[in-house]
Design a protein around this motif. Structure first.
Motif, PDB file in Angstrom:
ATOM      1  N   TRP C 222    -127.602 -20.252 -56.226  1.00 60.14           N
ATOM      2  CA  TRP C 222    -126.307 -19.637 -56.518  1.00 60.14           C
ATOM      3  C   TRP C 222    -126.333 -18.122 -56.324  1.00 60.14           C
ATOM      4  CZ3 TRP C 222    -128.950 -21.707 -61.010  1.00 60.14           C
ATOM      5  CH2 TRP C 222    -129.441 -20.735 -61.882  1.00 60.14           C
ATOM      6  N   ASP C 223    -127.524 -17.571 -56.231  1.00 58.07           N
ATOM      7  CA  ASP C 223    -127.626 -16.127 -56.015  1.00 58.07           C
ATOM      8  C   ASP C 223    -127.787 -15.770 -54.548  1.00 58.07           C
ATOM      9  OD1 ASP C 223    -127.250 -15.328 -58.570  1.00 58.07           O
ATOM     10  OD2 ASP C 223    -129.380 -15.197 -59.074  1.00 58.07           O
ATOM     11  N   LEU C 224    -127.765 -16.762 -53.712  1.00 53.89           N
ATOM     12  CA  LEU C 224    -127.883 -16.476 -52.286  1.00 53.89           C
ATOM     13  C   LEU C 224    -126.493 -16.257 -51.698  1.00 53.89           C
ATOM     14  CD1 LEU C 224    -130.549 -19.133 -51.302  1.00 53.89           C
ATOM     15  CD2 LEU C 224    -130.838 -16.657 -51.240  1.00 53.89           C
ATOM     16  N   ARG C 225    -126.490 -15.511 -50.641  1.00 54.28           N
ATOM     17  CA  ARG C 225    -125.266 -15.317 -49.882  1.00 54.28           C
ATOM     18  C   ARG C 225    -125.429 -16.156 -48.614  1.00 54.28           C
ATOM     19  NH1 ARG C 225    -124.733  -9.335 -48.452  1.00 54.28           N
ATOM     20  NH2 ARG C 225    -123.381  -8.959 -50.231  1.00 54.28           N
ATOM     21  N   TRP C 226    -124.511 -17.077 -48.422  1.00 52.16           N
ATOM     22  CA  TRP C 226    -124.677 -18.078 -47.365  1.00 52.16           C
ATOM     23  C   TRP C 226    -123.716 -17.830 -46.211  1.00 52.16           C
ATOM     24  CZ3 TRP C 226    -128.222 -22.019 -48.378  1.00 52.16           C
ATOM     25  CH2 TRP C 226    -128.650 -22.110 -49.717  1.00 52.16           C
ATOM     26  N   THR C 240    -126.931 -24.694 -39.288  1.00 49.25           N
ATOM     27  CA  THR C 240    -127.733 -24.294 -40.445  1.00 49.25           C
ATOM     28  C   THR C 240    -126.912 -23.413 -41.371  1.00 49.25           C
ATOM     29  OG1 THR C 240    -128.530 -22.340 -39.283  1.00 49.25           O
ATOM     30  CG2 THR C 240    -129.898 -24.310 -39.129  1.00 49.25           C
ATOM     31  N   SER C 241    -127.433 -23.287 -42.580  1.00 48.11           N
ATOM     32  CA  SER C 241    -126.892 -22.344 -43.549  1.00 48.11           C
ATOM     33  C   SER C 241    -128.023 -21.481 -44.060  1.00 48.11           C
ATOM     34  CB  SER C 241    -126.293 -23.089 -44.750  1.00 48.11           C
ATOM     35  OG  SER C 241    -125.002 -23.501 -44.495  1.00 48.11           O
ATOM     36  N   PRO C 242    -128.239 -20.337 -43.454  1.00 47.19           N
ATOM     37  CA  PRO C 242    -129.257 -19.450 -44.006  1.00 47.19           C
ATOM     38  C   PRO C 242    -128.716 -18.797 -45.279  1.00 47.19           C
ATOM     39  CG  PRO C 242    -128.745 -18.917 -41.707  1.00 47.19           C
ATOM     40  CD  PRO C 242    -127.681 -19.826 -42.206  1.00 47.19           C
ATOM     41  N   GLY C 243    -129.602 -18.595 -46.235  1.00 47.32           N
ATOM     42  CA  GLY C 243    -129.229 -17.931 -47.475  1.00 47.32           C
ATOM     43  C   GLY C 243    -129.940 -16.589 -47.568  1.00 47.32           C
ATOM     44  N   GLU C 244    -129.190 -15.565 -47.949  1.00 45.13           N
ATOM     45  CA  GLU C 244    -129.728 -14.206 -47.913  1.00 45.13           C
ATOM     46  C   GLU C 244    -129.601 -13.554 -49.285  1.00 45.13           C
ATOM     47  OE1 GLU C 244    -128.386  -9.843 -47.455  1.00 45.13           O
ATOM     48  OE2 GLU C 244    -127.447 -11.596 -48.364  1.00 45.13           O
ATOM     49  N   ARG C 245    -130.518 -12.685 -49.617  1.00 40.05           N
ATOM     50  CA  ARG C 245    -130.330 -11.794 -50.768  1.00 40.05           C
ATOM     51  C   ARG C 245    -131.137 -10.528 -50.530  1.00 40.05           C
ATOM     52  NH1 ARG C 245    -128.063 -12.475 -56.054  1.00 40.05           N
ATOM     53  NH2 ARG C 245    -128.888 -10.952 -57.521  1.00 40.05           N
ATOM     54  N   TYR C 246    -130.659  -9.432 -51.032  1.00 36.99           N
ATOM     55  CA  TYR C 246    -131.309  -8.135 -50.860  1.00 36.99           C
ATOM     56  C   TYR C 246    -131.626  -7.877 -49.397  1.00 36.99           C
ATOM     57  CZ  TYR C 246    -132.006  -8.393 -55.921  1.00 36.99           C
ATOM     58  OH  TYR C 246    -131.827  -8.515 -57.261  1.00 36.99           O
ATOM     59  N   GLY C 247    -130.739  -8.325 -48.533  1.00 31.27           N
ATOM     60  CA  GLY C 247    -130.903  -7.971 -47.118  1.00 31.27           C
ATOM     61  C   GLY C 247    -131.842  -8.861 -46.330  1.00 31.27           C
TER      62      GLY C 247
END
Ligand SMILES: Cc1cc2nc3c(=O)[nH]c(=O)nc-3n(C[C@H](O)[C@H](O)[C@H](O)COP(=O)(O)O)c2cc1C
Ligand code: SF4
Ligand code: FES
Lengths: 422, 158, 911
Positions: C222-226, C240-247
């Motif tokens: 839930w803290d990822l940006r998808w 695909t759905s990559p998930g990103e956080r802090y760049g």
């Protein structure tokens, strides 16, 4: 006098426990059933078995003729077709197939040969539990004799010895085991008659079931139906174990009552009173002394709230702990769960731990209700196969009949029968 | 490498099945007969021989209770803990054996002579309590009836 | 359409489903574990229980019967209850049972927050632990760098072992032991061998198998940006759905597309993203003047690029060339082509391969050949593969083909026995080892051999000849290639019969063998099948994520561009996302760079990774990779698919197209690029529909990349700036970088992640489907560009190549492919890179013996006229005599134009 017409399974067994060799077997009318079958069209054999009312002796009592009739017949049928003989006999308290295989192996082989003709099977496997080493030796000998004498013509026969596990006795688990796999059960339907061993049409029958077949062919349907005292035809091997005077095994007319069978066992050992009994192996409900008049056949025992199962009863006396006995049974089922379906693998282990704790004096209020809940959790329909529902039967009935004992374990924080087997 | 005898016995079994993997269990039993138990190395050899992976074979080996994946003593005593034996002296028999051998169920004596294991009802309930030593069934073993019976009985198993 | 009755209401459902599928499709929240939409039902977990009533009277009188919805067909008239109190209670107790030994370690479990077990626990209402005994515990295994193992969390649903062994065909994994202590894993510690093992992460409904790469930089789901994205690591275009956080990208999840990847990715696609944090990344712009390198600010970089672009415009035509790339987006290639002019735009593809790529593009363009989606591949019922080791070159297709090969036996064996295809174990037992007809003609062994009806190993030309022989066998009246037929008569007849007998025959070939004949043969077979009234599909496997796109866009062959520099006709080159050393023989690439330098020329490189070409650049610009920018890729199916920026933009990097546009003074905008592209290349017009334009608003909003539970929003940058910064804006996508946005289901191309109330795990893909396993509501993502056109003529297939003749002491050096290592980007990733093989040369053992060589010997492999390299020798029994194999992705020989004759000799010390 015991003879072929009254005790078709056991009449001429050598009293010293040795094996009835081919000559002696023949002399007693052996392989006449097969000869008759060879003169009969396959479908007509199945019809006779159907008409005989023979029901499976492996525990579930499924009509044998009906089972055979499911197999596709004729040139378009998928082949090879298989017969698998359930000789796994691992149900605690059951010791009937052992006798037949150790002493009368040709009777089984004759039954298999008739079945092979009836369903046009090319291959038969006898799935024998690995611990039955004597039975293995004698079956091998009998197979050699029968092959030499031409009694296995038309199909091939192989004795497979198992590496152990109660689940191998469940008919579809057995098929997986025979294929060299983990003995998890298979989805039904399709039933083995449609898609069984290696996906081919397969008959799975218990040893005793098949041993009933030669007589039917040799002496006729009417004779067979007349043997039993009730609607289920034939004779049955009834056994008694536990603390009775003379534990043992007897071939008696189907429908002999519980009390009569107990009498043959000489009643309880001195100083002991009958508390209850499991009529047909570990996965049947307890009956109590009030059930002595119940006829041991498939429907009457069911009416009394239990199952005839394998027909080998286990007797609980008044000085052994019913909770301990239930714990022993539940431990067995939990240990043998194949681990496939959730209610069974999780629920049995849970009940096992509760019962062990009770026996140690560590039972808690609420435990009985928990056990009742668990037996529902893994009851019929809830699980994938019949192992866990089988485990529910003794446990639930024990709680019903011996509830006070369960309560005492909890309240007194000890087993009130402590030291009974010192 | 499996010995020639082992290979021969496995092949003889395999002839009865339409596909080779069906003898997985028989093969494991056969090599166990020869070697006492199925070591990791043995498992690999059997797997190679049958064209299975170790994972496939070990999935089978760990399912069945007559297959040993750990070393056992020269003789295995299987005490029947089925319900009929339980009612008629299993507890006494087990305690007697544990005392006599100085081990618990599941263990092997220091001299490697005996391993004591529980087993499902052996189907000899009319002669309970019973046990099996290797391939031999012994019955009517209640120490309450004959305290010395078991001792004598174990003598020949060296 | 069967009508079924659920709790007194009637519903129409699709035929052929089980009740669980039907109920889920109708939106009922019915819990389950062992059932998987792609793997069917086995009835193990007992979680999906419902009540079944014989009829209305039964409902009243007996209260019905407990049955498993997943094991019961949704037949006409069936009456069931989902809400019956008994089944509701039963379902809660199933969770209770599973939880007896579960460690309840959600706070420290990687699965927490996208855990199916958590969802089902909430769904069933189980909330109180009554079990008071100790839990069973297990030892965990080391399963390699991709997957983490935490066995105590296991709930024994058997999904993993079913997936790994039965679905993916792996053999080094199993269930061990029985009862309540069944262990799922390998026989001993070790790297999982199956190429699709990564899917265990999504298949396992709890935290037993988790993504070991995610663990390196763990973030809750839930803290990822998808962001919706497309896998850049092969040509199949899995969603695909990559998930990103802090760049940084933390993990890649599957994004359901019924026509492409369904529920599964290959391990290269799932774990390859780690290249993004490789030390080889280009993170800052850099110039090189007089041998001195200096980092540039983005502004300075743009200024220099602007200067270069001005130079391009000012110079007389031809003074600058552009070199495009099959791993760059359509937009980036197009922008470059626009800048330098179509005549000066060259394909950054090895010349020999380019010939094949363009041939395939031409064939597909002509419209006679049907190029199937992966979904169709999965439904084919006979297949011939010419020259492709699919598991290594187009992995996801190998997985599809594995399922496809069950079609024919399901039909022929299960249907008459009335065994529904979803009744998985019953169907498998009925079928046993039966497989549909799959024929593999390849040069080396493949990982589909285990299910092949027949395999042939032959040199590439001979594989092609087999193909021609099949065509000849199908061509009743004209035996086009008598000699070919004679050689392969029996084989060809077998294949031809099987293809003719099939309803949906498939031919797969591609460029990995570097053999034109194979492509022509596939074409000839398809043409012959069409004449025989069949509707064959032909899958041309291409190597890179936009190979087909580049070929459709059109570019001149690379050697012609290099010649322009050599002959002094050009003095500047802009290279987009490419390393020339992998596209041309090393000597030629080197000479090209030297000539540029000599002529005082310019080299501008835009790329995301460093390599020899980038190192030589006068100006090197950090190009955004697939997860860092937006653009469109065209998969080998011919499907145009859009990917969007995952990481928030930084001034330091931009898509190549964006740099190039900015340098010309344009305001870069993806939709403008797309519009221009479609205007100039009308054939690509449908590409416009690959995704909605950036201006799209749903209920007035963009689609949120962040989940509604995204945490830390106001404090995430607190270390830098206490006031909450303005969220970044993506001008190129109707997607916001925050949690604000449209909450319902957006069009498929814009789905950043799957979530719906009660469904946090990967099973959340289900509520988005029209019905189970069907396309997503509103249609799957992507748009097909190259549909078959009725009445089109098959292109002429040309003559078969001559028979391969081994030459004494010389070998035809070919490429062998490896899922890990043969693709450049993923190979730079930590985990994937660690699984890539070291360089080697492989020979048939007989060949090696003749040459006096043995396994492990240091040998020198030297294509004629090219530089040689010392590598260890591997013996490969199935490799044909006279053929030597080197791993694709072995940088030194990637540009060598393989297959190529050469020598393999014992390396004399200090030779
Ligand atoms: C857990 C389990 C164990 C069983 N074990 C045996 C067995 O050991 N021998 C046997 O004949 N039937 C056993 N059965 C019954 C068989 O599944 C099957 O009903 C029987 O072999 C059919 O043969 P019949 O129709 O001749 O009785 C077992 C069933 C279950 C569920
Ligand atoms: S009830 Fe379930 S776990 Fe138990 S033995 Fe049957 S299938 Fe296996
Ligand atoms: S999902 Fe139906 S039994 Fe597991």
């Amino acid at each position: 006098m015991a003879d072929a017409l009254t005790h078709p399974l056991t009449f001429n067994l050598p009293p010293d426990g040795s094996m009835l060799a081919l000559d002696a077997y023949r002399a007693g009318g052996g392989y006449q059933g097969l000869e008759a079958a060879r003169a009969t069209a396959p479908a007509a054999i199945t019809e006779q078995v159907k008409a005989s009312n023979l029901r499976g002796r492996g525990g579930a009592g499924f009509p044998t003729g009906l089972k055979w009739s499911v197999l596709p017949m004729g040139p378009s049928a998928r082949r090879p077709k298989y017969i698998v003989v359930n000789a796994d006999e691992m149900e605690p308290g059951t010791f009937k197939d052992r006798l037949l295989m150790e002493q009368n192996p040709h009777l089984l082989l004759e039954g298999i040969a008739i079945c092979a003709r009836a369903v046009e099977a090319e291959m038969a496997y006898i799935f024998l539990r690995g611990e039955y080493t004597l039975a293995a030796t004698r079956l091998r000998q009998a197979i050699t004799e029968a092959e030499a004498a031409g009694w296995t013509e038309g199909f091939r026969l192989h004795l497979h010895t198992s590496a152990g596990r109660y689940m191998c006795g469940e008919e579809t688990g057995m098929l997986n085991a025979l294929e060299g796999k983990r003995a998890n059960p298979r989805t039904k339907p399709p039933y083995p008659g449609i898609s069984g061993l290696w996906g081919k049409p397969t008959v799975v029958n218990n040893v005793e079931t098949l041993c009933n077949v030669p007589g039917i062919l040799a002496h006729g349907v009417d004779w067979y139906r007349g043997l039993g005292r009730t609607a289920d035809g034939g004779t049955k091997l009834y056994g008694v174990s536990g603390r009775v005077q003379h534990p043992g095994l007897w071939e008696l007319p189907m429908g002999t009552t519980v009390g009569e069978i107990l009498d043959l066992a000489g009643g309880m050992r001195p100083g002991l009173k009958l508390r209850g009994l499991l009529p047909g192996g570990a996965s049947t409900e307890f009956l109590t002394p009030e059930h002595l008049n119940v006829a041991m056949d498939f429907s009457a025992v069911q009416k009394a709230g239990s199952r005839m199962g394998t027909g080998t009863m286990i007797v609980l006396d008044d000085q052994a702990c019913p909770v301990g006995m239930t714990a022993n049974l539940t431990h067995f089922f939990a240990r043998e769960s194949c681990g496939w379906c959730t209610p069974c693998w999780s629920g049995l282990g849970w009940a096992d731990r509760i019962l062990q704790a009770m026996e140690r004096g560590e039972g808690n209020p609420g435990n009985i209700e928990k056990l009742e809940f668990l037996t529902g959790f893994w009851g019929p329909g809830a699980t994938f196969c019949a192992l866990a529902p089988g485990a529910a039967e003794p446990l639930l009935s024990a709680v019903k009949y011996f509830r006070a004992d369960f309560e005492r374990h909890i309240v007194e924080h000890r087993c009130p029968y402590e030291g009974w087997d010192a | 490498m499996l010995t020639e005898a082992e290979q021969h016995e496995i092949e003889a079994e395999a002839a009865h099945y339409p596909e080779r993997r069906a003898v997985a269990i028989d093969a494991l039993k056969i090599v166990q007969q020869h070697r006492g138990y199925i070591s990791d190395a043995t498992l690999t050899e059997v797997a190679v021989f049958l064209g299975l992976t170790r994972a496939e074979l070990d999935g089978v080996a760990t399912f069945y209770n007559l297959l040993h994946r750990k070393p056992v003593g020269r003789n295995v005593i299987w005490i029947c803990d089925g319900v009929s034996c339980w009612l008629t002296g299993y507890g006494r028999l087990r305690r007697q054996l544990e005392q006599r051998l100085g081990i618990q169920e599941g263990e092997t004596t220091a001299d490697g002579r005996f391993t004591l294991l529980p087993i499902v009802c052996l189907g000899a309930c009319d002669h309970a309590p019973v046990c099996m030593v290797n391939d031999d069934l012994h019955h009517d073993l209640d120490p309450a009836a004959d305290p010395d019976r078991m001792n004598k009985l174990l003598e020949p198993y060296r | 359409m069967p009508k079924i009755h659920i709790d007194g209401r009637s519903y129409d459902v699709a035929p052929g489903q089980n009740l669980l599928e039907a109920c889920l499709g109708l939106g009922f929240h019915l819990p389950f574990f062992c059932w998987h939409p792609a793997m069917g039902s086995v009835g193990a977990c007992r979680q999906c229980a419902i009540k079944h009533f014989k009829d209305e009277a039964d409902a009243k009188a007996n209260g019905g019967r407990l049955v498993m919805s997943c094991m019961t067909a949704a037949e006409e008239g069936i009456r069931i209850s989902v809400d019956d109190p008994q089944v509701v209670a039963f379902r809660a107790s199933i969770i209770e049972g599973m939880m007896l030994h579960h460690p309840h370690d959600c706070p420290v479990c990687d699965e927490g927050g996208h855990c199916h077990l958590q969802d089902m626990t909430v769904m069933t209402g189980h909330n109180y632990r009554r079990y008071r005994f100790s839990k069973r515990t297990f030892r965990n295994q080391y399963l390699g760098p991709l997957i983490n193992h935490e066995m105590n969390r296991c709930i024994q649903c058997y999904r993993c072992v079913r997936y790994y062994r039965e679905y993916a065909g792996g053999a080094d994994f199993n269930a061990f032991g029985i009862s309540d202590h069944v262990f799922f894993g390998r026989e001993r510690d070790g790297v999982l061998e199956n190429e699709f093992a990564g899917n265990l992460v999504e298949v396992c409904p709890t935290g037993v198998f988790t993504d070991a790469t995610l663990k390196q930089h763990y973030t809750r789901k839930w803290d990822l940006r998808w962001t919706p994205s497309v896998c850049p690591h092969c040509a199949l275009g899995c969603n695909t759905s990559p998930g990103e956080r802090y760049g940084t990208v933390r993990a890649v999840f599957n994004r359901y597309n019924s026509a492409v990847n369904g529920y599964f990715l290959c391990d290269r696609g799932r774990f390859g993203y780690e290249y993004l944090s490789s030390p080889e990344r280009v993170t800052l712009a850099r110039q090189r003047r007089d041998g001195v390198r200096a980092d540039l600010t983005p502004e300075a970089a743009l200024a220099q690029l602007t200067q270069a672009a001005a130079g391009v415009a000012a110079d007389p035509p031809g003074r600058w060339i552009g070199i495009g790339s099959p791993r760059a987006s359509m937009e980036s290639n197009f922008a470059l082509r626009q800048l330098v002019g179509a005549e000066r735009f060259f394909a950054g593809v090895e010349a020999h391969e380019w010939e094949l790529d363009t041939r395939i593009a031409a064939i597909l363009r002509q419209g006679a050949v049907h190029s199937p989606s992966l979904g169709e591949v999965e439904r084919c019922d006979a297949a011939l593969v010419l020259g492709e080791d699919l598991t290594q070159t187009a992995a996801r297709m190998a997985l599809s083909l594995r399922q496809a090969m069950r079609q024919q036996p399901l039909r022929e064996i299960c249907d008459p026995l009335k065994i529904p295809h979803w009744l998985d174990h019953a169907a498998r037992e009925a079928i046993q080892g039966e497989h549909g007809p799959l024929f593999l003609a390849t040069t080396a062994a493949t990982k589909l051999d285990d299910i092949a009806t027949h395999t042939w190993r032959a040199a590439p030309d001979d594989v092609a000849r087999l193909g021609y022989a099949v065509a000849a066998a199908l061509n009743l009246d004209q035996d086009t290639a008598g000699t070919v037929t004679a050689e392969w008569r029996a084989a060809a007849a077998e294949v031809a019969d099987a293809l003719l007998a099939a309803e949906r025959p498939l031919i797969v070939t591609g460029v990995s063998s570097g053999n034109r004949g194979q492509i022509e043969a596939a074409l000839a077979i398809a043409a012959a099948l069409a004449v025989r009234g069949k509707h064959p599909a032909v899958s041309f496997v291409l190597p890179e994520c936009n190979t087909l796109g580049l070929a459709l866009l059109g570019a001149r062959p690379l050697p012609e561009g290099m010649d322009m520099v050599r002959f002094g006709l050009a003095h500047g080159a802009i290279v987009v996302e490419n390393d020339l050393f992998r596209r041309a023989p090393a000597e030629e690439a080197k000479a090209f760079l030297a000539q540029l330098d000599q002529h005082g020329g310019h080299l501008v490189v835009l790329d995301q990774i460093r390599h020899a070409t980038a190192d030589a650049a006068e100006l090197l610009l950090p190009a955004a990779g697939v997860t860092e920018g937006s653009g469109t890729l065209i998969s080998s199916e011919g499907r145009a698919q859009r990917f969007f920026t995952v990481a928030a933009p930084t001034p330091n990097r931009a898509e190549s197209w964006s740099w190039l546009e900015a340098a010309q003074g344009h305001t870069p905008a993806l939709d403008d690029m797309v519009a221009q592209l479609c205007a100039l290349v009308p054939e690509l017009e449908p590409l416009r529909q690959a995704a909605p334009p950036a201006t799209l608003r749903l209920a007035g909003q963009k689609v949120a990349r962040e989940t509604h539970r995204f945490s830390g929003r106001t404090s995430i940058d607190a270390a830098i700036e206490v006031s909450e910064p303005k969220p970044p804006v993506d001008p190129d996508a109707p997607l916001s970088f925050t949690m604000e946005g449209y909450a319902a289901q957006p069009p498929a191309a814009l789905i950043p992640y799957f979530w719906s109330p009660g469904w946090n795990s990967p099973q959340a893909q289900l509520p988005y489907q029209q019905r189970i396993n069907a396309p997503l509501r509103g249609g799957d993502a992507g748009v097909r560009l190259l549909e078959q056109v009725a009445g089109s003529q098959f292109p002429c297939a040309g003559e078969p190549p001559p028979r391969f003749e081994p030459k004494a002491g010389r070998w035809l050096i070919i490429r062998l492919y490896h899922l890990f290592g043969s693709e450049v980007l993923s190979g730079l990733g930590r985990a994937v890179g660690s699984l890539a093989p070291d360089a080697y040369v492989a020979l048939n053992p007989a060949d090696a013996e003749r040459a006096g060589l043995k396994e492990g010997d240091a040998v020198r492999v030297e294509p004629d006229g090219r530089r040689g390299y010392q590598v260890p020798l591997r013996l490969l029994p199935e490799l044909p005599v006279g053929v030597a194999g080197v791993p694709a992705g072995f940088a030194a020989l990637d540009g060598a134009g393989l297959p190529h004759w050469g020598t393999v000799t014992a390396e004399a010390p200090h030779a």
